[in-house]
Design an enzyme around this catalytic site. Structure first.
Site, PDB file in Angstrom:
ATOM      1  N   TYR A  47       5.769   0.519  12.990  1.00 55.27           N
ATOM      2  CA  TYR A  47       4.302   0.559  13.018  1.00 55.27           C
ATOM      3  C   TYR A  47       3.825   1.540  14.087  1.00 55.27           C
ATOM      4  O   TYR A  47       3.074   2.474  13.801  1.00 55.27           O
ATOM      5  CB  TYR A  47       3.725  -0.845  13.259  1.00 55.27           C
ATOM      6  CG  TYR A  47       2.219  -0.874  13.086  1.00 55.27           C
ATOM      7  CD1 TYR A  47       1.638  -0.555  11.857  1.00 55.27           C
ATOM      8  CD2 TYR A  47       1.373  -1.170  14.146  1.00 55.27           C
ATOM      9  CE1 TYR A  47       0.254  -0.545  11.700  1.00 55.27           C
ATOM     10  CE2 TYR A  47      -0.008  -1.169  13.992  1.00 55.27           C
ATOM     11  CZ  TYR A  47      -0.562  -0.852  12.767  1.00 55.27           C
ATOM     12  OH  TYR A  47      -1.930  -0.832  12.609  1.00 55.27           O
ATOM     13  N   SER A  70      -3.956   3.466  15.360  1.00 53.77           N
ATOM     14  CA  SER A  70      -3.968   2.117  15.938  1.00 53.77           C
ATOM     15  C   SER A  70      -3.786   2.265  17.444  1.00 53.77           C
ATOM     16  O   SER A  70      -3.259   3.297  17.910  1.00 53.77           O
ATOM     17  CB  SER A  70      -2.792   1.312  15.379  1.00 53.77           C
ATOM     18  OG  SER A  70      -2.544   0.164  16.179  1.00 53.77           O
TER      19      SER A  70
HETATM   20  N1  LIG Z   1      -5.775  -5.187  11.335  1.00 50.29           N
HETATM   21  C1  LIG Z   1      -5.737  -4.678  12.565  1.00 50.29           C
HETATM   22  O1  LIG Z   1      -5.839  -5.391  13.581  1.00 50.29           O
HETATM   23  C2  LIG Z   1      -5.568  -3.191  12.760  1.00 50.29           C
HETATM   24  C3  LIG Z   1      -5.477  -2.686  14.054  1.00 50.29           C
HETATM   25  C4  LIG Z   1      -5.297  -1.323  14.233  1.00 50.29           C
HETATM   26  C5  LIG Z   1      -5.214  -0.494  13.144  1.00 50.29           C
HETATM   27  N2  LIG Z   1      -5.307  -1.008  11.886  1.00 50.29           N
HETATM   28  C6  LIG Z   1      -5.204  -0.073  10.763  1.00 50.29           C
HETATM   29  O2  LIG Z   1      -6.344  -0.205   9.935  1.00 50.29           O
HETATM   30  C7  LIG Z   1      -5.975   0.077   8.570  1.00 50.29           C
HETATM   31  C8  LIG Z   1      -6.413  -1.058   7.656  1.00 50.29           C
HETATM   32  O3  LIG Z   1      -5.905  -2.255   8.166  1.00 50.29           O
HETATM   33  P1  LIG Z   1      -6.078  -3.659   7.466  1.00 50.29           P
HETATM   34  O4  LIG Z   1      -5.819  -4.680   8.512  1.00 50.29           O
HETATM   35  O5  LIG Z   1      -7.326  -3.700   6.671  1.00 50.29           O
HETATM   36  O6  LIG Z   1      -4.751  -3.586   6.563  1.00 50.29           O
HETATM   37  P2  LIG Z   1      -4.371  -4.353   5.229  1.00 50.29           P
HETATM   38  O7  LIG Z   1      -2.925  -4.469   5.180  1.00 50.29           O
HETATM   39  O8  LIG Z   1      -5.116  -5.641   5.156  1.00 50.29           O
HETATM   40  O9  LIG Z   1      -4.941  -3.337   4.177  1.00 50.29           O
HETATM   41  C9  LIG Z   1      -4.359  -2.090   3.953  1.00 50.29           C
HETATM   42  C10 LIG Z   1      -4.581  -1.718   2.504  1.00 50.29           C
HETATM   43  O10 LIG Z   1      -3.520  -0.840   2.119  1.00 50.29           O
HETATM   44  C11 LIG Z   1      -3.184  -1.174   0.793  1.00 50.29           C
HETATM   45  N3  LIG Z   1      -1.807  -0.795   0.430  1.00 50.29           N
HETATM   46  C12 LIG Z   1      -0.666  -1.431   0.783  1.00 50.29           C
HETATM   47  N4  LIG Z   1       0.370  -0.882   0.145  1.00 50.29           N
HETATM   48  C13 LIG Z   1      -0.120   0.127  -0.629  1.00 50.29           C
HETATM   49  C14 LIG Z   1       0.464   1.040  -1.533  1.00 50.29           C
HETATM   50  N5  LIG Z   1       1.776   1.027  -1.778  1.00 50.29           N
HETATM   51  N6  LIG Z   1      -0.345   1.940  -2.152  1.00 50.29           N
HETATM   52  C15 LIG Z   1      -1.682   1.954  -1.933  1.00 50.29           C
HETATM   53  N7  LIG Z   1      -2.282   1.096  -1.076  1.00 50.29           N
HETATM   54  C16 LIG Z   1      -1.510   0.190  -0.445  1.00 50.29           C
HETATM   55  C17 LIG Z   1      -3.311  -2.685   0.743  1.00 50.29           C
HETATM   56  O11 LIG Z   1      -3.425  -3.127  -0.622  1.00 50.29           O
HETATM   57  C18 LIG Z   1      -4.555  -2.932   1.565  1.00 50.29           C
HETATM   58  O12 LIG Z   1      -5.724  -2.974   0.769  1.00 50.29           O
HETATM   59  C19 LIG Z   1      -4.471   0.316   8.566  1.00 50.29           C
HETATM   60  O13 LIG Z   1      -4.221   1.695   8.624  1.00 50.29           O
HETATM   61  C20 LIG Z   1      -4.030  -0.358   9.858  1.00 50.29           C
HETATM   62  O14 LIG Z   1      -2.839   0.175  10.346  1.00 50.29           O
HETATM   63  C21 LIG Z   1      -5.483  -2.338  11.663  1.00 50.29           C
END
Ligand SMILES: NC(=O)c1ccc[n+]([C@@H]2O[C@H](COP(=O)([O-])OP(=O)(O)OC[C@H]3O[C@@H](n4cnc5c(N)ncnc54)[C@H](O)[C@@H]3O)[C@@H](O)[C@H]2O)c1
Length: 264
Positions: free
Chosen positions: A176, A153
């Site tokens: 985070y 991130s």
């Molecule tokens: N959303 C943003 O703006 C953003 C920005 C930078 C980085 N990211 C990174 O991108 C990635 C995806 O982000 P997102 O926004 O789609 O996140 P999200 O939280 O919507 O999705 C993450 C997924 O992880 C799964 N998860 C949660 N707990 C779990 C567990 N115990 N076992 C297995 N799976 C589990 C969830 O069910 C979900 O499908 C993450 O690594 C996040 O840190 C997101």
């Protein structure tokens, strides 16, 4: 196939995407299937995994399968590894608690952030990718084209500017940034110990537009040279590149895909 198409092709390769039913995870899984990979879609919810993998199989004609697993459960990683069928070329560590995860004691003011929430985020965001890389390294190595892609991130690269969140209910937990920064270093570590057979890279997404508070979005966009928040589609290119032979001389890197947010 022309030579450049061949570089990006994942035909005949098997991939695993964790968090594969989340908003970003399903786009990443789809990208790999569109490149010709057989994708195992892993997440907590069995039905959601089956929905995503079924759609990919129907659309792209590759062998996509669901694999429900809870990476926070003791033995969750071992269980996933035991139930993952066959060889593996690509591992995408995408599952994580983001800043919007509703865990108590997590995305709250710093003084209220708890050890329990920090430990949970560390387990899912950092320890699970570490353990999956360790347990799946033999298969990735045997594939002859192993590539691990970790999702970091912008907050793994720089600290949050809390002024962005003023007047909103949004937060940005210490755990985070600490875990997403940890992923950057884990990526470098794995790139050395798993070389030369397995390449290990990460990408660091900028904030994805998902109906955040207007004042946050305005402030965020002003700090983004490209003038907007990200969409999930903005990450297809970096994944297609890192997963495939198109990046075959690249390892240990974290690519910021953030509209330039971290350049100043
Ligand atoms: N959303 C943003 O703006 C953003 C920005 C930078 C980085 N990211 C990174 O991108 C990635 C995806 O982000 P997102 O926004 O789609 O996140 P999200 O939280 O919507 O999705 C993450 C997924 O992880 C799964 N998860 C949660 N707990 C779990 C567990 N115990 N076992 C297995 N799976 C589990 C969830 O069910 C979900 O499908 C993450 O690594 C996040 O840190 C997101």
């Amino acid at each position: 196939m022309n030579p450049v198409e061949r570089l990006f092709s994942l035909e005949g390769r098997n991939a695993l995407v964790t968090g594969g039913t989340g908003p970003l995870g399903r786009v990443l899984a789809e990208t790999l299937a569109a490149q010709g990979a057989n994708v195992t879609v892993s997440d907590r919810d069995e039905a959601a995994c089956a929905e995503v993998s079924g759609r990919l199989t129907a659309e792209y004609g590759t062998r996509c399968v669901p694999l429900a697993a809870d990476l926070l459960q003791p033995g969750g990683v071992a269980d996933l590894v035991a139930r993952l069928d066959g060889p593996l070329s690509i591992l995408v560590n995408n599952a994580a608690f983001t800043g919007t995860a509703g865990i108590p004691g997590y995305a709250v003011p710093f003084e209220e952030q708890t050890d329990e929430a920090f430990a949970l985020a560390s387990t899912l965001n950092l320890q699970a990718p570490f353990a999956l890389a360790r347990e799946l390294a033999p298969r990735l190595r045997d594939s002859g084209d192993g590539s691990i892609i970790n999702v970091s991130s912008i907050y793994g690269l720089v600290a949050p500017n809390m002024g962005l969140y003023e007047g909103t209910v949004m937060g940005n937990p210490a755990a985070y940034g600490a875990t997403k920064g940890g992923i950057v270093q884990l990526t470098r570590y794995l790139a050395t110990v798993l070389s030369p057979e397995i390449r290990v890279n990460a990408f660091a997404p900028g904030g994805i537009a998902r109906g955040q508070a207007e004042e946050f979005t305005e402030r965020y966009e002003k700090l983004t040279p490209l003038g907007r928040m990200a969409t999930e589609d903005d990450f297809r290119g970096v994944l297609a590149w890192l997963a495939s032979d198109a990046s075959r001389y690249v390892t240990g890197q974290t690519i910021a895909v953030d509209g330039g947010w971290t350049v100043w």
